[in-house]
Write a protein that holds these residues in place. Structure first.
Motif, PDB file in Angstrom:
ATOM      1  N   UNK A   1       0.764  -1.573  -0.101  1.00 53.74           N
ATOM      2  CA  UNK A   1       0.048  -0.022   0.411  1.00 53.74           C
ATOM      3  C   UNK A   1       0.882   0.956   0.220  1.00 53.74           C
ATOM      4  N   UNK A   2       0.312   2.392  -0.634  1.00 54.12           N
ATOM      5  CA  UNK A   2       0.811   3.710  -0.026  1.00 54.12           C
ATOM      6  C   UNK A   2       0.067   4.830  -0.477  1.00 54.12           C
ATOM      7  N   UNK A   3       0.257   6.248   0.225  1.00 52.14           N
ATOM      8  CA  UNK A   3      -0.314   6.952   0.266  1.00 52.14           C
ATOM      9  C   UNK A   3       0.530   8.382  -0.337  1.00 52.14           C
ATOM     10  N   UNK A   4       0.262   9.267  -1.020  1.00 52.52           N
ATOM     11  CA  UNK A   4       1.135   9.579  -0.969  1.00 52.52           C
ATOM     12  C   UNK A   4       0.206  11.567  -1.607  1.00 52.52           C
ATOM     13  N   UNK A   5       0.745  12.491  -1.511  1.00 53.58           N
ATOM     14  CA  UNK A   5       0.755  14.055  -2.072  1.00 53.58           C
ATOM     15  C   UNK A   5       1.777  14.453  -2.866  1.00 53.58           C
TER      16      UNK A   5
ATOM     17  N   UNK B   1      -5.388  -5.496   4.895  1.00 52.08           N
ATOM     18  CA  UNK B   1      -4.811  -3.798   4.766  1.00 52.08           C
ATOM     19  C   UNK B   1      -5.574  -2.872   4.457  1.00 52.08           C
ATOM     20  N   UNK B   2      -5.586  -2.293   5.343  1.00 51.98           N
ATOM     21  CA  UNK B   2      -6.406  -1.104   5.676  1.00 51.98           C
ATOM     22  C   UNK B   2      -5.529   0.740   5.206  1.00 51.98           C
ATOM     23  N   UNK B   3      -5.888   1.752   4.611  1.00 48.03           N
ATOM     24  CA  UNK B   3      -5.711   2.896   4.177  1.00 48.03           C
ATOM     25  C   UNK B   3      -6.187   3.575   4.073  1.00 48.03           C
TER      26      UNK B   3
ATOM     27  N   UNK C   1      -2.624  17.481  -4.828  1.00 47.20           N
ATOM     28  CA  UNK C   1      -2.956  15.913  -5.549  1.00 47.20           C
ATOM     29  C   UNK C   1      -2.905  15.132  -3.728  1.00 47.20           C
ATOM     30  N   UNK C   2      -4.112  13.981  -4.005  1.00 41.53           N
ATOM     31  CA  UNK C   2      -3.955  13.165  -3.079  1.00 41.53           C
ATOM     32  C   UNK C   2      -4.090  11.482  -3.599  1.00 41.53           C
ATOM     33  N   UNK C   3      -3.598  10.566  -2.851  1.00 37.04           N
ATOM     34  CA  UNK C   3      -3.199   9.725  -3.467  1.00 37.04           C
ATOM     35  C   UNK C   3      -2.792   8.066  -2.963  1.00 37.04           C
ATOM     36  N   UNK C   4      -4.082   7.222  -2.584  1.00 36.46           N
ATOM     37  CA  UNK C   4      -3.931   6.377  -2.774  1.00 36.46           C
ATOM     38  C   UNK C   4      -4.199   5.376  -3.013  1.00 36.46           C
ATOM     39  N   UNK C   5      -3.078   3.534  -2.226  1.00 36.47           N
ATOM     40  CA  UNK C   5      -3.366   2.791  -3.444  1.00 36.47           C
ATOM     41  C   UNK C   5      -3.376   1.297  -2.569  1.00 36.47           C
ATOM     42  N   UNK C   6      -3.952   0.426  -2.373  1.00 35.17           N
ATOM     43  CA  UNK C   6      -3.433  -0.587  -1.808  1.00 35.17           C
ATOM     44  C   UNK C   6      -3.715  -2.012  -3.270  1.00 35.17           C
ATOM     45  N   UNK C   7      -2.684  -3.063  -3.084  1.00 33.08           N
ATOM     46  CA  UNK C   7      -2.733  -3.765  -3.726  1.00 33.08           C
ATOM     47  C   UNK C   7      -2.494  -5.271  -3.189  1.00 33.08           C
TER      48      UNK C   7
ATOM     49  N   UNK D   1       3.407 -12.288 -11.383  1.00 31.40           N
ATOM     50  CA  UNK D   1       3.947 -11.657 -10.743  1.00 31.40           C
ATOM     51  C   UNK D   1       1.962 -10.806 -10.425  1.00 31.40           C
ATOM     52  N   UNK D   2       1.074 -11.936 -10.704  1.00 24.38           N
ATOM     53  CA  UNK D   2      -0.393 -10.505 -10.905  1.00 24.38           C
ATOM     54  C   UNK D   2      -0.918 -10.808  -8.869  1.00 24.38           C
ATOM     55  N   UNK D   3      -1.417  -9.157  -9.873  1.00 24.03           N
ATOM     56  CA  UNK D   3      -2.028  -8.264  -8.738  1.00 24.03           C
ATOM     57  C   UNK D   3      -3.963  -7.543  -8.896  1.00 24.03           C
ATOM     58  N   UNK D   4      -4.085  -7.850  -7.855  1.00 25.73           N
ATOM     59  CA  UNK D   4      -5.426  -6.749  -7.742  1.00 25.73           C
ATOM     60  C   UNK D   4      -4.777  -5.041  -7.694  1.00 25.73           C
ATOM     61  N   UNK D   5      -5.387  -4.289  -8.155  1.00 22.86           N
ATOM     62  CA  UNK D   5      -5.270  -2.470  -7.836  1.00 22.86           C
ATOM     63  C   UNK D   5      -6.359  -2.065  -7.223  1.00 22.86           C
ATOM     64  N   UNK D   6      -6.093  -1.202  -6.087  1.00 28.38           N
ATOM     65  CA  UNK D   6      -7.281  -0.052  -6.128  1.00 28.38           C
ATOM     66  C   UNK D   6      -6.412   0.806  -6.430  1.00 28.38           C
ATOM     67  N   UNK D   7      -7.123   1.553  -6.530  1.00 27.24           N
ATOM     68  CA  UNK D   7      -6.290   3.152  -6.645  1.00 27.24           C
ATOM     69  C   UNK D   7      -7.328   4.515  -6.048  1.00 27.24           C
ATOM     70  N   UNK D   8      -7.214   5.716  -5.558  1.00 23.37           N
ATOM     71  CA  UNK D   8      -8.558   6.369  -4.780  1.00 23.37           C
ATOM     72  C   UNK D   8      -6.964   8.126  -5.245  1.00 23.37           C
ATOM     73  N   UNK D   9      -7.358   8.638  -6.165  1.00 24.37           N
ATOM     74  CA  UNK D   9      -7.478   9.957  -6.708  1.00 24.37           C
ATOM     75  C   UNK D   9      -8.123  11.078  -6.134  1.00 24.37           C
ATOM     76  N   UNK D  10      -7.660  12.064  -5.447  1.00 19.80           N
ATOM     77  CA  UNK D  10      -8.536  13.580  -5.599  1.00 19.80           C
ATOM     78  C   UNK D  10      -7.458  14.191  -5.770  1.00 19.80           C
TER      79      UNK D  10
END
Length: 256
Positions: free
Chosen positions: A38-42, A245-247, A50-56, A114-123
């Motif tokens: 996971x990550x969060x950044x801006x 995982x939670x973000x 810009x705000x960004x959060x990701x979970x894979x 290497x397959x993975x799911x992906x969640x992305x939030x972008x503000x």
């Protein structure tokens, strides 16, 4: 910043972001590493922050699932940063860029390994509003709580979404990505959950989880991280063995 079995937070003009990830009981018993990332950044742009959060969540059947999940976080962050320079561009270009960057990140490993799911939030700030974009490929849950109400992608409410193993590195189409693109004003809360939590959180319980996380905001970072990791390790669902995982991200109104 990416994380596994860690927590972090930042406060910026009243905004708050933190998250945590722990290996599931099955991986702990087998002495295997956490396959979530996971990550969060801006970042600043000429139109605001810009705000960004990701979970894979790496698919457990793949030999390089952990590497794929970490690559997914890096690729999503890079894609979002590049795409945000042209905020009027179609969201489909963000998805295509993310897919290409992920394949470059995992090379020379075979993508299927290497397959993975992906969640992305972008503000993204848009005048006196936020433009909020949620992207979801595979299982897990993304949610945004705004003055317009609660919106979720994935989770138990989406049968197709939870009963497949589609992800980066698996055969899929553009329409396998769930997309939510909205504008809102005022305070916004964003939640991203890997399936180790999302499978057990029906949509009507998402507000309860958001409220609990909001209650952690003002605790010292060390106490908040300890409480969050303890809750994930003691997840009260018998037999649930997945990594968890939670973000959480809260952002205030856009400044005039």
């Amino acid at each position: 910043m990416t994380g596994s079995m860690t927590s972090t937070s930042e406060r910026l003009r009243g905004d708050r972001a933190f998250g945590a990830s722990v290996a599931g009981p099955a991986h702990v018993a087998a002495d295997l590493a956490n396959q979530d990332a996971w990550t969060w950044t801006r970042w600043r742009t000429n139109y605001g922050t810009v705000h960004c959060a990701v979970v894979c969540d790496g698919l457990g059947s793949r030999p390089h699932a952990r590497e794929g999940a970490r690559a997914g976080v890096r690729a999503a962050k890079r894609a979002a940063r590049q795409w945000s320079r042209a905020p009027g561009a179609p969201v489909g270009l963000l998805v295509r860029l993310l897919e290409v960057l992920w394949r470059l990140e995992v090379a020379p490993l075979p993508a299927d390994d290497c397959a993975t799911t992906c969640l992305l939030a972008l503000a993204l700030p848009d005048g006196l509003e936020w433009r909020l974009i949620l992207l979801a490929l595979g299982d897990g849950l993304a949610a945004v709580d705004s003055p317009e109400g609660l919106r979720t992608l994935g989770g138990r409410a989406e049968e197709h979404f939870t009963n497949t193993t589609v992800g980066l590195g698996t055969p899929h189409h553009m329409n396998d990505w769930q997309v939510h693109d909205m504008k809102t004003s005022g305070q916004v809360r964003v939640l991203l959950l890997s399936d180790g939590i999302a499978d057990d959180v029906p949509e009507h319980h998402v507000p309860d989880l958001l409220q609990w996380l909001t209650g952690l905001e003002d605790r010292p970072a060390a106490a908040r991280g300890q409480a969050l990791r303890r809750a994930l390790r003691q997840w009260p669902v018998p037999g649930h063995s997945d990594d968890k995982t939670v973000v959480y991200l809260r952002i205030g109104g856009v400044e005039a």
